[in-house]
Scaffold this motif. Sequence first.
Motif, PDB file in Angstrom:
ATOM      1  N   PHE A   1      10.970 -62.891  43.634  1.00 62.75           N
ATOM      2  CA  PHE A   1      10.664 -62.103  44.450  1.00 62.75           C
ATOM      3  C   PHE A   1       9.936 -63.001  45.572  1.00 62.75           C
ATOM      4  O   PHE A   1      10.163 -62.942  46.888  1.00 62.75           O
ATOM      5  N   VAL A   2       8.830 -63.775  45.329  1.00 60.13           N
ATOM      6  CA  VAL A   2       7.940 -64.418  46.122  1.00 60.13           C
ATOM      7  C   VAL A   2       8.797 -65.617  46.733  1.00 60.13           C
ATOM      8  O   VAL A   2       8.021 -66.127  47.873  1.00 60.13           O
ATOM      9  N   THR A   3       9.868 -65.926  46.299  1.00 58.47           N
ATOM     10  CA  THR A   3      10.500 -67.020  47.078  1.00 58.47           C
ATOM     11  C   THR A   3      12.002 -66.466  47.932  1.00 58.47           C
ATOM     12  O   THR A   3      12.651 -67.246  48.321  1.00 58.47           O
ATOM     13  N   SER A   4      12.209 -65.066  47.877  1.00 59.50           N
ATOM     14  CA  SER A   4      13.308 -64.694  48.221  1.00 59.50           C
ATOM     15  C   SER A   4      13.070 -64.097  49.792  1.00 59.50           C
ATOM     16  O   SER A   4      11.969 -63.498  49.943  1.00 59.50           O
TER      17      SER A   4
ATOM     18  N   ALA B   1       6.451 -77.989  37.721  1.00 58.29           N
ATOM     19  CA  ALA B   1       7.033 -77.946  39.274  1.00 58.29           C
ATOM     20  C   ALA B   1       6.617 -76.847  40.075  1.00 58.29           C
ATOM     21  O   ALA B   1       6.774 -76.628  41.136  1.00 58.29           O
ATOM     22  N   ALA B   2       5.642 -76.093  39.644  1.00 59.66           N
ATOM     23  CA  ALA B   2       4.921 -75.054  40.322  1.00 59.66           C
ATOM     24  C   ALA B   2       4.487 -75.028  41.433  1.00 59.66           C
ATOM     25  O   ALA B   2       4.652 -74.579  42.507  1.00 59.66           O
ATOM     26  N   GLN B   3       3.833 -76.441  41.597  1.00 57.74           N
ATOM     27  CA  GLN B   3       2.966 -76.772  42.572  1.00 57.74           C
ATOM     28  C   GLN B   3       3.902 -77.090  43.756  1.00 57.74           C
ATOM     29  O   GLN B   3       3.589 -76.891  45.170  1.00 57.74           O
ATOM     30  N   ARG B   4       5.004 -77.574  43.445  1.00 56.75           N
ATOM     31  CA  ARG B   4       5.703 -78.149  44.653  1.00 56.75           C
ATOM     32  C   ARG B   4       6.456 -76.783  45.248  1.00 56.75           C
ATOM     33  O   ARG B   4       6.699 -76.779  46.651  1.00 56.75           O
ATOM     34  N   ALA B   5       6.751 -75.758  44.572  1.00 54.80           N
ATOM     35  CA  ALA B   5       7.021 -74.550  45.016  1.00 54.80           C
ATOM     36  C   ALA B   5       6.012 -73.586  45.880  1.00 54.80           C
ATOM     37  O   ALA B   5       6.297 -72.658  46.252  1.00 54.80           O
ATOM     38  N   ALA B   6       5.023 -73.835  45.352  1.00 56.27           N
ATOM     39  CA  ALA B   6       3.696 -73.145  45.836  1.00 56.27           C
ATOM     40  C   ALA B   6       2.517 -73.948  46.305  1.00 56.27           C
ATOM     41  O   ALA B   6       1.554 -74.143  45.487  1.00 56.27           O
ATOM     42  N   PRO B   7       2.510 -74.663  47.372  1.00 53.25           N
ATOM     43  CA  PRO B   7       1.483 -75.119  47.810  1.00 53.25           C
ATOM     44  C   PRO B   7       0.196 -74.590  47.798  1.00 53.25           C
ATOM     45  O   PRO B   7       0.188 -73.323  48.166  1.00 53.25           O
ATOM     46  N   GLY B   8      -0.863 -75.000  47.501  1.00 54.75           N
ATOM     47  CA  GLY B   8      -2.276 -74.437  47.223  1.00 54.75           C
ATOM     48  C   GLY B   8      -2.295 -73.682  46.025  1.00 54.75           C
ATOM     49  O   GLY B   8      -3.214 -72.782  46.020  1.00 54.75           O
ATOM     50  N   LEU B   9      -1.220 -73.665  45.159  1.00 57.80           N
ATOM     51  CA  LEU B   9      -1.174 -73.123  43.776  1.00 57.80           C
ATOM     52  C   LEU B   9      -2.467 -72.938  43.110  1.00 57.80           C
ATOM     53  O   LEU B   9      -3.410 -74.011  43.020  1.00 57.80           O
ATOM     54  N   ARG B  10      -2.967 -71.951  42.667  1.00 59.59           N
ATOM     55  CA  ARG B  10      -4.353 -71.693  41.805  1.00 59.59           C
ATOM     56  C   ARG B  10      -3.857 -71.447  40.511  1.00 59.59           C
ATOM     57  O   ARG B  10      -3.222 -70.660  40.104  1.00 59.59           O
TER      58      ARG B  10
ATOM     59  N   VAL C   1      -0.058 -68.004  45.498  1.00 56.95           N
ATOM     60  CA  VAL C   1       0.445 -67.767  44.169  1.00 56.95           C
ATOM     61  C   VAL C   1      -0.609 -68.414  43.101  1.00 56.95           C
ATOM     62  O   VAL C   1      -1.232 -69.327  43.385  1.00 56.95           O
ATOM     63  N   GLN C   2      -0.870 -67.600  42.081  1.00 58.92           N
ATOM     64  CA  GLN C   2      -1.807 -68.115  41.022  1.00 58.92           C
ATOM     65  C   GLN C   2      -1.157 -68.161  39.897  1.00 58.92           C
ATOM     66  O   GLN C   2      -0.302 -66.954  39.407  1.00 58.92           O
TER      67      GLN C   2
END
Length: 301
Positions: free
Chosen positions: A117-120, A261-270, A243-244
């Motif tokens: 959902f959050v990447t669509s 790999a989550a950091q690459r898909a969600a910059p600023g990831l917490r 994203v958290q």
Amino acid sequence: MLLVHAGADSRTVVSPDGTRLSVRETGARAAATIVFVHGYPDTAAVWDPVLERLAADFHLVAYDVRGAGFSDIPRGLAAYDLQRLTDDFIAVGDAVSPGRPVHLVGHDWGGIQGWEFVTSPRCRGRIASYTTIAGPALSHGLRANREPMRRGRLREWWSHARRSWYILVLCAPGGPSLAWRVVMAGGRWRRALAEREHLPVDDAYPAPSLVSDGRHGANLYRRNILPMIVRRTPPLASAHAPVQLIIPAGDRFISPSYYDAAQRAAPGLRSHTVAGSHWAPRAQPDRVAQLIAAFVSDQGA
């Protein structure tokens, strides 16, 4: 599925393909809306301890995904495609928060859905923030499994494989029905949740519909994992909302490398690691609720 707090209302939301979804609402109706999506083989009841702790400050929505709980059980694998699950989320969001984005929280397969959902592009502007608990992106998990084998790191590959053996059972012909007959015999599933996962179990959890939920929910694996295994996994698009990650330290099913790999898909990831088992919403409801509330509030809710 029955939410335990006072003031909970139920409604039916119909997805574009006609699938009826059982939706429960509770909490402060004028406040920011948080939509909760459960995993396999649960229903929305998995969220009850977290919802109790957030009800005073937020408008809370939890729905049974298609094939689970009181929602419809559509026939055919295509009905469980991630695109159909995206249709469901959009329909629920439009019904409970018309014209306003919602904060999304997913666990396990609810987390896998949430990454979709959050990447669509279809959900751009509909999600104010996304918290995933024990739920990596599907493509990230599959790539993390392939990489050790490709590089000859067999011990690392085996560490992944032994956590995910159940996927082969669920994807095998007749596997889900046989597996759930065995798992339910003599109360094995309830004992496993209580003794191995250290979860409180009662009349409401696990849900009375567990066997049906397990059988039909296996279609999520068959429809969405098998095609990605046999063909090249496409890269995940960038998230269009903050994203958290909440990662249970004692997760027996998901390797920590699935989140690499989550950091690459969600910059600023917490990212946060919490004590306890895969079922953090029930094993650590105080901490999970605290992290959700802080993240939602930080987005200006």
